[in-house]
Design a protein around this motif. Structure first.
Motif, PDB file in Angstrom:
ATOM      1  N   CYS A   1       0.814  -1.207   0.000  1.00 51.81           N
ATOM      2  CA  CYS A   1       0.000   0.000   0.000  1.00 51.81           C
ATOM      3  C   CYS A   1       0.851   1.261   0.000  1.00 51.81           C
ATOM      4  N   ALA A   2       2.018   1.207   0.663  1.00 54.65           N
ATOM      5  CA  ALA A   2       2.934   2.345   0.606  1.00 54.65           C
ATOM      6  C   ALA A   2       3.406   2.562  -0.832  1.00 54.65           C
ATOM      7  N   TYR A   3       3.722   1.471  -1.515  1.00 50.51           N
ATOM      8  CA  TYR A   3       4.174   1.556  -2.903  1.00 50.51           C
ATOM      9  C   TYR A   3       3.038   2.047  -3.809  1.00 50.51           C
ATOM     10  N   PHE A   4       1.818   1.593  -3.523  1.00 46.56           N
ATOM     11  CA  PHE A   4       0.668   2.039  -4.310  1.00 46.56           C
ATOM     12  C   PHE A   4       0.507   3.555  -4.201  1.00 46.56           C
ATOM     13  N   TYR A   5       0.706   4.088  -3.006  1.00 51.70           N
ATOM     14  CA  TYR A   5       0.584   5.535  -2.850  1.00 51.70           C
ATOM     15  C   TYR A   5       1.620   6.267  -3.700  1.00 51.70           C
ATOM     16  N   THR A   6       2.854   5.739  -3.769  1.00 53.62           N
ATOM     17  CA  THR A   6       3.859   6.381  -4.612  1.00 53.62           C
ATOM     18  C   THR A   6       3.444   6.354  -6.073  1.00 53.62           C
TER      19      THR A   6
ATOM     20  N   ALA B   1     -13.653  10.249   7.794  1.00 53.77           N
ATOM     21  CA  ALA B   1     -12.545  11.203   7.677  1.00 53.77           C
ATOM     22  C   ALA B   1     -12.672  12.095   6.448  1.00 53.77           C
ATOM     23  N   GLY B   2     -13.671  11.839   5.626  1.00 54.82           N
ATOM     24  CA  GLY B   2     -13.910  12.702   4.469  1.00 54.82           C
ATOM     25  C   GLY B   2     -13.615  12.096   3.116  1.00 54.82           C
ATOM     26  N   SER B   3     -13.250  10.829   3.067  1.00 54.49           N
ATOM     27  CA  SER B   3     -12.974  10.190   1.774  1.00 54.49           C
ATOM     28  C   SER B   3     -14.216  10.199   0.898  1.00 54.49           C
ATOM     29  N   GLU B   4     -14.018  10.535  -0.378  1.00 54.79           N
ATOM     30  CA  GLU B   4     -15.130  10.569  -1.329  1.00 54.79           C
ATOM     31  C   GLU B   4     -15.071   9.396  -2.305  1.00 54.79           C
ATOM     32  N   VAL B   5     -13.949   8.712  -2.334  1.00 57.54           N
ATOM     33  CA  VAL B   5     -13.777   7.494  -3.127  1.00 57.54           C
ATOM     34  C   VAL B   5     -12.746   6.653  -2.388  1.00 57.54           C
ATOM     35  N   ILE B   6     -12.969   5.335  -2.348  1.00 54.32           N
ATOM     36  CA  ILE B   6     -12.098   4.453  -1.576  1.00 54.32           C
ATOM     37  C   ILE B   6     -11.412   3.451  -2.494  1.00 54.32           C
ATOM     38  N   ALA B   7     -10.107   3.280  -2.266  1.00 55.47           N
ATOM     39  CA  ALA B   7      -9.312   2.312  -3.018  1.00 55.47           C
ATOM     40  C   ALA B   7      -8.917   1.159  -2.100  1.00 55.47           C
ATOM     41  N   VAL B   8      -8.925  -0.035  -2.660  1.00 57.50           N
ATOM     42  CA  VAL B   8      -8.493  -1.240  -1.942  1.00 57.50           C
ATOM     43  C   VAL B   8      -7.400  -1.878  -2.805  1.00 57.50           C
ATOM     44  N   PRO B   9      -6.140  -1.448  -2.646  1.00 55.80           N
ATOM     45  CA  PRO B   9      -5.087  -1.883  -3.560  1.00 55.80           C
ATOM     46  C   PRO B   9      -4.535  -3.267  -3.244  1.00 55.80           C
TER      47      PRO B   9
ATOM     48  N   LEU C   1      -5.468  -7.273  -4.849  1.00 50.85           N
ATOM     49  CA  LEU C   1      -6.358  -8.128  -5.639  1.00 50.85           C
ATOM     50  C   LEU C   1      -6.983  -9.234  -4.799  1.00 50.85           C
ATOM     51  N   THR C   2      -6.216  -9.808  -3.876  1.00 49.16           N
ATOM     52  CA  THR C   2      -6.767 -10.861  -3.037  1.00 49.16           C
ATOM     53  C   THR C   2      -7.944 -10.334  -2.229  1.00 49.16           C
ATOM     54  N   THR C   3      -7.825  -9.113  -1.727  1.00 55.76           N
ATOM     55  CA  THR C   3      -8.873  -8.527  -0.895  1.00 55.76           C
ATOM     56  C   THR C   3     -10.117  -8.173  -1.699  1.00 55.76           C
ATOM     57  N   GLN C   4     -10.005  -8.131  -3.020  1.00 58.36           N
ATOM     58  CA  GLN C   4     -11.176  -7.846  -3.849  1.00 58.36           C
ATOM     59  C   GLN C   4     -12.252  -8.915  -3.708  1.00 58.36           C
ATOM     60  N   ALA C   5     -11.900 -10.070  -3.158  1.00 58.73           N
ATOM     61  CA  ALA C   5     -12.899 -11.102  -2.893  1.00 58.73           C
ATOM     62  C   ALA C   5     -13.966 -10.604  -1.920  1.00 58.73           C
ATOM     63  N   PHE C   6     -13.617  -9.560  -1.157  1.00 61.88           N
ATOM     64  CA  PHE C   6     -14.540  -9.032  -0.146  1.00 61.88           C
ATOM     65  C   PHE C   6     -15.045  -7.640  -0.518  1.00 61.88           C
ATOM     66  N   LEU C   7     -14.918  -7.278  -1.792  1.00 67.85           N
ATOM     67  CA  LEU C   7     -15.272  -5.924  -2.224  1.00 67.85           C
ATOM     68  C   LEU C   7     -16.734  -5.599  -1.946  1.00 67.85           C
TER      69      LEU C   7
ATOM     70  N   PRO D   1     -18.232   5.529  -3.314  1.00 69.64           N
ATOM     71  CA  PRO D   1     -17.815   4.432  -4.197  1.00 69.64           C
ATOM     72  C   PRO D   1     -16.495   3.794  -3.782  1.00 69.64           C
ATOM     73  N   VAL D   2     -16.421   2.479  -3.947  1.00 69.29           N
ATOM     74  CA  VAL D   2     -15.193   1.719  -3.730  1.00 69.29           C
ATOM     75  C   VAL D   2     -14.773   1.193  -5.095  1.00 69.29           C
ATOM     76  N   VAL D   3     -13.577   1.537  -5.551  1.00 71.36           N
ATOM     77  CA  VAL D   3     -13.156   1.234  -6.924  1.00 71.36           C
ATOM     78  C   VAL D   3     -12.871  -0.257  -7.068  1.00 71.36           C
ATOM     79  N   ASP D   4     -13.534  -0.865  -8.034  1.00 69.99           N
ATOM     80  CA  ASP D   4     -13.422  -2.302  -8.319  1.00 69.99           C
ATOM     81  C   ASP D   4     -12.123  -2.559  -9.073  1.00 69.99           C
ATOM     82  N   MET D   5     -11.212  -3.279  -8.439  1.00 70.18           N
ATOM     83  CA  MET D   5      -9.893  -3.502  -9.034  1.00 70.18           C
ATOM     84  C   MET D   5      -9.912  -4.484 -10.201  1.00 70.18           C
ATOM     85  N   PRO D   6     -10.545  -5.657 -10.089  1.00 67.90           N
ATOM     86  CA  PRO D   6     -10.551  -6.580 -11.223  1.00 67.90           C
ATOM     87  C   PRO D   6     -11.147  -5.980 -12.490  1.00 67.90           C
ATOM     88  N   THR D   7     -12.264  -5.261 -12.337  1.00 64.18           N
ATOM     89  CA  THR D   7     -12.900  -4.642 -13.499  1.00 64.18           C
ATOM     90  C   THR D   7     -11.982  -3.591 -14.121  1.00 64.18           C
TER      91      THR D   7
END
Length: 230
Positions: A19-24, A77-85, A87-93, A103-109
């Motif tokens: 997730c740190a790398y994803f932020y970069t 905290a004010g998030s208007e869109v949520i990322a879940v970076p 792929l394994t965790t997308q099983a629980f999207l 909205p939570v951004v769908d990674m597989p799609t």
């Protein structure tokens, strides 16, 4: 560059380095000419989220309550869109998305659509056992007309070992092993090598020609979702 960005919330810790790398990557892919041109990002790395792999593969504790709790904290905290970076965790999207009104951004799609857009037809996927077993990425790819290519049992076990090494803080050993896997024979059966796990993304920042990283693909999709109309 948009006149206003939506605030991006990142469910972090899945794992921490990923997730740190994803932020970069979010920062690197943002088109801005000053600090103020970047979106506001809230990254919440929560170490108490149970292992998604252990739940999917071994029936371990469900990560859903913790994931929903983190998503709600990001929304408050004010998030208007949520990322879940992850792929394994997308099983629980679906469970995560049901906990919040943003909205939570769908990674597989997002990954499938962007691979198709750049002409990939047979992606050779380096993914976790959990991602393969859950099947959400496979379904998204085939729905877009792509034919995924997977490694055999031995190389799949090696990919999973790389993920375990990263989570154990042994990135150098993981890097050496993963570089050898990127040139394995099964990769040649596809038309593009795809790093399909964000834990693996930092291991091969310089992708082979024609290669793709799901972290980069997802970061572009998240930025597109965060682009607010003028």
């Amino acid at each position: 560059m948009p006149t206003r960005w939506k605030k991006i919330g990142i469910i972090g810790g899945l794992g921490p380095l990923a997730c740190a790398y994803f932020y970069t990557r979010l920062v690197g892919l943002t088109q801005a000419d000053s600090d103020s041109g970047h979106p506001e990002v809230i990254l919440l790395s929560s170490p108490d989220v149970p292992s998604r792999l252990a739940h999917l593969l071994e029936g371990g504790p469900s990560p859903v309550p913790a994931l929903r709790r983190v998503a709600k904290r990001l929304e408050r905290a004010g998030s208007e869109v949520i990322a879940v970076p992850s792929l394994t965790t997308q099983a629980f999207l679906g469970d995560i998305a049901a906990a919040v009104a943003v909205p939570v951004v769908d990674m597989p799609t997002a990954v499938a659509g962007r691979l198709r857009a750049v002409g990939v037809q047979r992606p050779a996927l380096a993914v976790t056992d959990g991602t393969r077993g859950a099947g959400r990425l496979h379904q998204a790819l085939t729905a877009d007309g792509l034919t995924p290519v997977y490694p055999g049992r031995h190389d799949q076990a090696q990919i999973q070992e790389c993920v375990s090494l990263v989570k154990a803080g042994r990135s150098q050993a993981a890097r050496l092993l993963f570089r050898s896997l990127a040139s394995a024979p099964w990769v040649a059966a596809g038309d593009a090598f795809v790093i399909g796990c964000t834990d693996l993304s930092p291991l091969l920042p310089d992708l082979p020609s024609g290669g793709h990283d799901v972290g980069d693909l997802y970061a572009r999709a998240v930025l597109a979702h965060a682009t607010a109309a003028p």
